[in-house]
Motif scaffolding. Structure first.
Motif, PDB file in Angstrom:
ATOM      1  N   PHE A 385       4.197 127.262  -0.512  1.00 48.92           N
ATOM      2  CA  PHE A 385       4.341 127.567  -1.926  1.00 48.92           C
ATOM      3  C   PHE A 385       5.790 127.935  -2.234  1.00 48.92           C
ATOM      4  O   PHE A 385       6.713 127.273  -1.760  1.00 48.92           O
ATOM      5  N   ILE A 412      -1.173 127.042  -0.930  1.00 49.02           N
ATOM      6  CA  ILE A 412      -1.157 128.494  -0.901  1.00 49.02           C
ATOM      7  C   ILE A 412      -2.539 128.998  -0.483  1.00 49.02           C
ATOM      8  O   ILE A 412      -3.562 128.372  -0.799  1.00 49.02           O
ATOM      9  N   GLU A 416      -2.524 134.841  -0.481  1.00 51.60           N
ATOM     10  CA  GLU A 416      -1.189 134.762  -1.089  1.00 51.60           C
ATOM     11  C   GLU A 416      -1.288 134.664  -2.602  1.00 51.60           C
ATOM     12  O   GLU A 416      -0.501 135.266  -3.337  1.00 51.60           O
TER      13      GLU A 416
END
Length: 449
Positions: A385, A412, A416
């Protein structure tokens, strides 16, 4: 009082003695008549020095159109700026002169100012071709030079109203659409060989099928309001028309939609290297025709698995992977398992891999990212990401500048994502007409409550 008598070539004295640039006239005389016209005192910054001669005729065309605008009180009240100061027009002319296809990414239908620049540039191109009579006959034949496709009769009327200002220099424009007799339109095409045709796709196909007009040697194809044409069910007709043009030609597409549903249509109509032009600096405009996906995965293992799936499905010869340098070792191991060559050299040093048959994965350290060199990046993957929405939008608006095949995939984990501000990314995806993953949308809604 001075006046011009009718002639066999102009029995209705429509041109009033002005120079005609139709195919039947002698080219040398027509070119000479243009050169003898009084040069315009107007100038276009950054362009005039490069192409002084041709630019003067382009400016004369724009001046003809602008003069006709001044006579229209409706237009004068709504538009108080000159065509010569159009930032879009100057940028368009540079792109048009390159010969590449053009994608207009403002997300809107063409304006009268944009139409004016397009038809003026087309008239200028006709003038250049007339300098060589044999070349023009071979390239143009009996086909119109410009074919302008529109979704409706009202849009056709708008385009034709701009083109009418060029009739005095011999540019004849015919409008073909539903609501008028088919026989009448075919007979009109036989009596006048137009340089420009403005048409709705379905009516043009009818006339082409009846051999009422030959479009095989069209030089410039403009497709306006592509999104509207797609939703109206006319995409197949547009494709058939483009396929009927057998000559080498330049295409201009105005895509009035940011929806990802129109991207395949754009890709089918514009192939090879293209130029982008827009009046907007919005992320949606700059990121037009770039597919974005955000993959929210349950774990690191699932994230790596999803990343591998995208590697397998990619058809790009070069895949750019932007990540942290500390992740290079893990990703290199995966890339080699997939049979990809791996490079961490600068972009300038890997230009030779484009000639290689083997796909190459180019690793880019996100801490050393230089978005100014990303214009040729078609496929970009973000396996870890990104630290901020600013970096994401910089990548999106810098990549694939000369292509309509850009893809930006991000990965991701749910953990996260929980600590990331979802709102900014959701806004970017929605404004660009992209799919927003459900987990991301749910987080956005929860944060908004």
């Amino acid at each position: 009082m001075c006046f011009t008598l009718p002639t066999l070539e102009d029995p209705f004295n429509e041109r009033q003695g002005k120079a005609d640039i139709t195919k039947k006239k002698k080219k040398k005389k027509k070119v000479k008549s243009r050169e003898e016209k009084k040069p315009s005192t107007m100038s276009i910054d950054g362009v005039e020095k490069k192409m002084d001669g041709p630019l003067k005729f382009l400016m004369l065309n724009l001046n003809e159109i602008e003069s006709s605008f001044r006579k229209d009180s409706t237009y004068s009240e709504q538009h108080d700026t000159s065509l010569f100061t159009s930032t879009w027009g100057i940028e368009f002319w540079k792109c048009f002169s390159s010969g590449k296809d053009i994608l207009e990414t403002s997300g809107m239908s063409s304006t009268v100012e944009q139409i004016a620049w397009i038809v003026s540039s087309a008239a200028d191109a006709i003038a250049k071709r007339e300098k060589d009579e044999e070349e023009e006959e071979e390239l143009l034949g009996n086909s119109p030079f410009l074919l302008y496709l529109v979704p409706s009769q009202s849009k056709a009327s708008q385009v034709r109203s701009v083109c009418k200002a060029l009739k005095g220099i011999g540019i004849h424009t015919v409008s073909l659409h539903q609501g008028a007799s088919l026989d009448h339109q075919i007979s009109g095409l036989k009596s006048v060989e137009p340089e420009f045709i403005v048409a709705t796709p379905e009516r043009l196909l009818e006339i082409v099928t009846l051999k009422g007009v030959d479009i095989s040697c069209v030089s410039l194809l403009v497709i306006d309001e592509l999104g509207s044409l797609c939703t109206g069910g006319y995409l197949d007709a547009v494709k058939s028309i483009k396929q009927a043009i057998s000559s080498k030609h330049q295409s201009i597409v105005f895509n009035d939609s940011f929806s990802t549903s129109t991207i395949p249509a754009v890709q089918s109509l514009l192939r090879g290297s293209i130029n982008r032009v827009t009046v907007s600096d919005s992320v949606a405009s700059q990121g037009s025709c770039i597919i974005q996906t955000v993959n929210v995965c349950a774990s690191e293992e699932k994230k790596l698995q999803k990343f591998a799936e995208h590697l397998d499905s990619s058809s790009s010869k070069i895949i750019y992977i932007v990540t942290k340098e500390e992740s290079f070792k893990k990703i290199k191991a995966l890339l080699k398992l997939k049979g990809l060559s791996v490079s961490t050299e600068s972009d300038s040093k890997i230009s030779g891999v484009k000639k290689s048959r083997k796909p190459v994965a180019h690793l880019v350290d996100i801490e050393q990212l230089d978005t100014t060199v990303m214009r040729d990046f078609e496929t970009v993957l973000l396996p870890d990401f990104f630290p901020s929405i600013e970096i994401y939008t910089q990548i999106l608006t810098s990549m694939a500048r000369e292509s309509v095949h850009g893809v930006l995939h991000s990965f991701i984990t749910e953990k996260e994502a929980a600590s990331y501000r979802a709102g900014s990314l959701v806004n970017v995806l929605e404004n660009c007409g992209q799919n927003v993953p459900d987990p991301w949308r749910h987080m956005y809604v929860a944060m908004s409550d």
